[in-house]
Design a protein around this motif. Structure first.
Motif, PDB file in Angstrom:
ATOM      1  N   LEU A 222      -4.695   2.990  -1.732  1.00  0.00           N
ATOM      2  CA  LEU A 222      -4.686   2.669  -3.161  1.00  0.00           C
ATOM      3  C   LEU A 222      -4.266   3.855  -4.019  1.00  0.00           C
ATOM      4  O   LEU A 222      -3.539   3.694  -5.008  1.00  0.00           O
ATOM      5  CB  LEU A 222      -6.080   2.177  -3.567  1.00  0.00           C
ATOM      6  N   VAL A 223      -4.698   5.062  -3.680  1.00  0.00           N
ATOM      7  CA  VAL A 223      -4.427   6.228  -4.519  1.00  0.00           C
ATOM      8  C   VAL A 223      -2.937   6.546  -4.604  1.00  0.00           C
ATOM      9  O   VAL A 223      -2.491   7.248  -5.519  1.00  0.00           O
ATOM     10  CB  VAL A 223      -5.186   7.482  -4.018  1.00  0.00           C
ATOM     11  N   ARG A 224      -2.147   6.005  -3.678  1.00  0.00           N
ATOM     12  CA  ARG A 224      -0.721   6.331  -3.647  1.00  0.00           C
ATOM     13  C   ARG A 224       0.078   5.492  -4.633  1.00  0.00           C
ATOM     14  O   ARG A 224       1.278   5.682  -4.779  1.00  0.00           O
ATOM     15  CB  ARG A 224      -0.178   6.133  -2.228  1.00  0.00           C
ATOM     16  N   ASP A 225      -0.560   4.523  -5.305  1.00  0.00           N
ATOM     17  CA  ASP A 225       0.120   3.669  -6.284  1.00  0.00           C
ATOM     18  C   ASP A 225       1.359   3.019  -5.669  1.00  0.00           C
ATOM     19  O   ASP A 225       2.491   3.217  -6.133  1.00  0.00           O
ATOM     20  CB  ASP A 225       0.514   4.486  -7.517  1.00  0.00           C
ATOM     21  N   PRO A 226       1.187   2.210  -4.624  1.00  0.00           N
ATOM     22  CA  PRO A 226       2.337   1.662  -3.892  1.00  0.00           C
ATOM     23  C   PRO A 226       3.042   0.551  -4.651  1.00  0.00           C
ATOM     24  O   PRO A 226       2.482  -0.081  -5.547  1.00  0.00           O
ATOM     25  CB  PRO A 226       1.675   1.113  -2.620  1.00  0.00           C
ATOM     26  N   GLU A 227       4.306   0.295  -4.255  1.00  0.00           N
ATOM     27  CA  GLU A 227       5.058  -0.839  -4.787  1.00  0.00           C
ATOM     28  C   GLU A 227       4.711  -2.121  -4.044  1.00  0.00           C
ATOM     29  O   GLU A 227       4.836  -3.213  -4.585  1.00  0.00           O
ATOM     30  CB  GLU A 227       6.570  -0.590  -4.650  1.00  0.00           C
ATOM     31  N   VAL A 228       4.314  -1.982  -2.780  1.00  0.00           N
ATOM     32  CA  VAL A 228       4.047  -3.129  -1.910  1.00  0.00           C
ATOM     33  C   VAL A 228       2.794  -2.840  -1.098  1.00  0.00           C
ATOM     34  O   VAL A 228       2.612  -1.717  -0.618  1.00  0.00           O
ATOM     35  CB  VAL A 228       5.244  -3.381  -0.962  1.00  0.00           C
ATOM     36  N   PHE A 229       1.923  -3.852  -0.951  1.00  0.00           N
ATOM     37  CA  PHE A 229       0.719  -3.706  -0.138  1.00  0.00           C
ATOM     38  C   PHE A 229       0.858  -4.584   1.099  1.00  0.00           C
ATOM     39  O   PHE A 229       1.143  -5.786   0.999  1.00  0.00           O
ATOM     40  CB  PHE A 229      -0.522  -4.137  -0.930  1.00  0.00           C
ATOM     41  N   LEU A 230       0.654  -3.986   2.282  1.00  0.00           N
ATOM     42  CA  LEU A 230       0.752  -4.709   3.547  1.00  0.00           C
ATOM     43  C   LEU A 230      -0.548  -4.542   4.327  1.00  0.00           C
ATOM     44  O   LEU A 230      -1.047  -3.426   4.481  1.00  0.00           O
ATOM     45  CB  LEU A 230       1.924  -4.181   4.377  1.00  0.00           C
ATOM     46  N   PHE A 231      -1.071  -5.658   4.825  1.00  0.00           N
ATOM     47  CA  PHE A 231      -2.317  -5.638   5.593  1.00  0.00           C
ATOM     48  C   PHE A 231      -2.072  -6.297   6.953  1.00  0.00           C
ATOM     49  O   PHE A 231      -1.573  -7.422   7.024  1.00  0.00           O
ATOM     50  CB  PHE A 231      -3.412  -6.436   4.881  1.00  0.00           C
ATOM     51  N   ASP A 232      -2.430  -5.595   8.026  1.00  0.00           N
ATOM     52  CA  ASP A 232      -2.293  -6.155   9.365  1.00  0.00           C
ATOM     53  C   ASP A 232      -3.679  -6.341   9.987  1.00  0.00           C
ATOM     54  O   ASP A 232      -4.228  -5.428  10.583  1.00  0.00           O
ATOM     55  CB  ASP A 232      -1.436  -5.237  10.237  1.00  0.00           C
ATOM     56  N   GLU A 233      -4.251  -7.522   9.793  1.00  0.00           N
ATOM     57  CA  GLU A 233      -5.565  -7.896  10.325  1.00  0.00           C
ATOM     58  C   GLU A 233      -6.618  -6.804  10.107  1.00  0.00           C
ATOM     59  O   GLU A 233      -7.265  -6.347  11.051  1.00  0.00           O
ATOM     60  CB  GLU A 233      -5.456  -8.239  11.813  1.00  0.00           C
ATOM     61  N   PRO A 234      -6.807  -6.373   8.863  1.00  0.00           N
ATOM     62  CA  PRO A 234      -7.696  -5.233   8.612  1.00  0.00           C
ATOM     63  C   PRO A 234      -9.171  -5.520   8.860  1.00  0.00           C
ATOM     64  O   PRO A 234      -9.955  -4.591   8.997  1.00  0.00           O
ATOM     65  CB  PRO A 234      -7.453  -4.926   7.127  1.00  0.00           C
ATOM     66  N   MET A 235      -9.559  -6.796   8.909  1.00  0.00           N
ATOM     67  CA  MET A 235     -10.986  -7.116   9.045  1.00  0.00           C
ATOM     68  C   MET A 235     -11.345  -7.720  10.391  1.00  0.00           C
ATOM     69  O   MET A 235     -12.456  -8.219  10.578  1.00  0.00           O
ATOM     70  CB  MET A 235     -11.412  -8.068   7.926  1.00  0.00           C
ATOM     71  N   SER A 236     -10.423  -7.670  11.351  1.00  0.00           N
ATOM     72  CA  SER A 236     -10.670  -8.367  12.615  1.00  0.00           C
ATOM     73  C   SER A 236     -11.821  -7.767  13.423  1.00  0.00           C
ATOM     74  O   SER A 236     -12.413  -8.440  14.258  1.00  0.00           O
ATOM     75  CB  SER A 236      -9.400  -8.393  13.467  1.00  0.00           C
ATOM     76  N   ASP A 237     -12.141  -6.487  13.172  1.00  0.00           N
ATOM     77  CA  ASP A 237     -13.238  -5.850  13.915  1.00  0.00           C
ATOM     78  C   ASP A 237     -14.589  -5.953  13.204  1.00  0.00           C
ATOM     79  O   ASP A 237     -15.593  -5.441  13.710  1.00  0.00           O
ATOM     80  CB  ASP A 237     -12.930  -4.366  14.158  1.00  0.00           C
TER      81      ASP A 237
END
Length: 361
Positions: free
Chosen positions: A152-167
């Protein structure tokens, strides 16, 4: 913020001389400030698609654009993305604050700017009181918030999530879902989220993109995906318990269509069934639209097998001529392995081509 345009994306791997098509001509646009989830079974191509968008995989063909900028062949560091994986990968020897600020430090942000950005992100993620702690002192959910803050701190143009909650366990997932929604909404950039968990897809997304065997099966808002699936695959994959299916046959009678399922006949709308007189179809019905009658002759004959009480409802299993069928019954229902009749709510019946699985009506 730009939108994401995925156009005719194909990714082919070669393995032992064989070509494996992981992603097959995928077209998908994610608008600015839109949250789209790619959902599907293991090995369907959803993570490969995301890795192409991230720049971790190079497409075999097709293009990927962020706004008007073609990033198809650009490396990760030139895409200004935030990417959150299943593997949190925090530095164990750094505090939470140092972990969140590290990416800013290596690209030259001043200490004052790093502190300001980290504190702003920590407040949004409700982890301000954790900044001085080490990763080992945090719960799994807190560690995931730190990883989210690091992006978040990097102020991105695009946010991508690859199964971040699977564990994470079910309770932590339920706590983290609204946090991710809040953060992505606050940033206001296009978000592509990958998961095999349909609950995550249905609760978090503006639109759901169901993918199977490398191809997009359907892209629509969550309610439309659930209520109006365009194929047997989508209907079966989305929903818990999944849609129950029965063999049927369509007959045209007096300007209407009659659906024959076993020994029972149902009048259904003819829209979409023109030319199907005498043909076999696959009949789909969600488990909450099947009722259980004490009279075995009132519907499809069924022998009760077992009940799974869930508090607010019960999932009841029956053996029928069509195989095992699951029905959502009342919380107090106890089948006691007796004989019943399964009655269909006719206006909720879904009809599919028996061969292709394409929705007919």
């Amino acid at each position: 913020m730009p939108d994401i345009k995925i156009q005719n994306l194909t990714k082919v791997y070669e393995e032992s001389g064989n070509k494996i098509v992981a992603v097959d001509d995928v077209n998908l646009t994610i608008e600015d400030d839109e949250f789209v989830t790619l959902v599907g079974p293991s090995g369907c191509g959803k993570t490969t698609t995301l890795r192409c968008v991230a720049g971790l995989n190079v497409p075999t063909s097709g293009t990927i654009k962020f706004g008007d900028r073609d990033v198809t062949d650009k490396p990760v560091q030139e895409r200004n993305i935030a990417l959150l994986f299943q593997d949190i990968a925090l530095y164990p020897h750094m505090s939470v604050q140092e972990n969140m600020a590290y990416g800013l430090k290596i690209v030259g942000f001043s200490q004052e700017e790093r502190i300001a950005r980290v504190e702003e992100a920590a407040e949004l993620l409700q982890i301000t009181d954790q900044l001085k702690k080490m990763p080992a002192d945090l719960s799994g959910g807190q560690q995931q918030r730190v990883a989210l803050g690091r992006s978040l701190v990097r102020d991105p143009e695009v946010f991508l999530f690859d199964e971040p909650m699977s564990d994470l366990d079910a309770k932590l997932k339920a706590e983290l879902r609204p946090v991710i929604e809040k953060v992505t909404d606050e940033i206001g950039c296009p978000t592509l989220y990958v998961t095999h968990d349909q609950e995550e897809a249905m609760t978090m997304s503006d639109r759901v993109a169901v993918i199977n065997d490398g191809e997009l099966a359907q892209v629509a808002p969550p309610k439309e995906i659930y209520d109006e699936p365009n194929s047997r695959f989508v209907s079966q994959f989305i929903g818990q318990p999944s849609t129950q299916f029965f063999d049927g046959n369509v007959r045209a009678i007096n300007g209407t269509a009659e659906l024959v399922v076993g020994d029972y006949k149902y009048q259904v709308a003819r829209d979409g069934l023109e030319g199907w007189d005498g043909d076999d179809v696959s009949v789909g019905l969600r488990p909450q639209y099947i009722s259980v009658s004490d009279d075995p002759e009132a519907g499809i004959p069924a022998t009760h097998l077992l009940d799974e009480p869930l508090g607010d409802a019960t999932h009841s299993f029956f053996e029928t001529e069509f195989g095992e069928v699951i029905v959502v019954t009342d919380p107090d229902f106890e089948g006691n392995r007796e004989e019943y009749g399964l009655v269909f709510q006719t206006d909720s019946i879904q009809l599919y081509d028996a061969d292709t699985g394409v929705r007919l009506a």
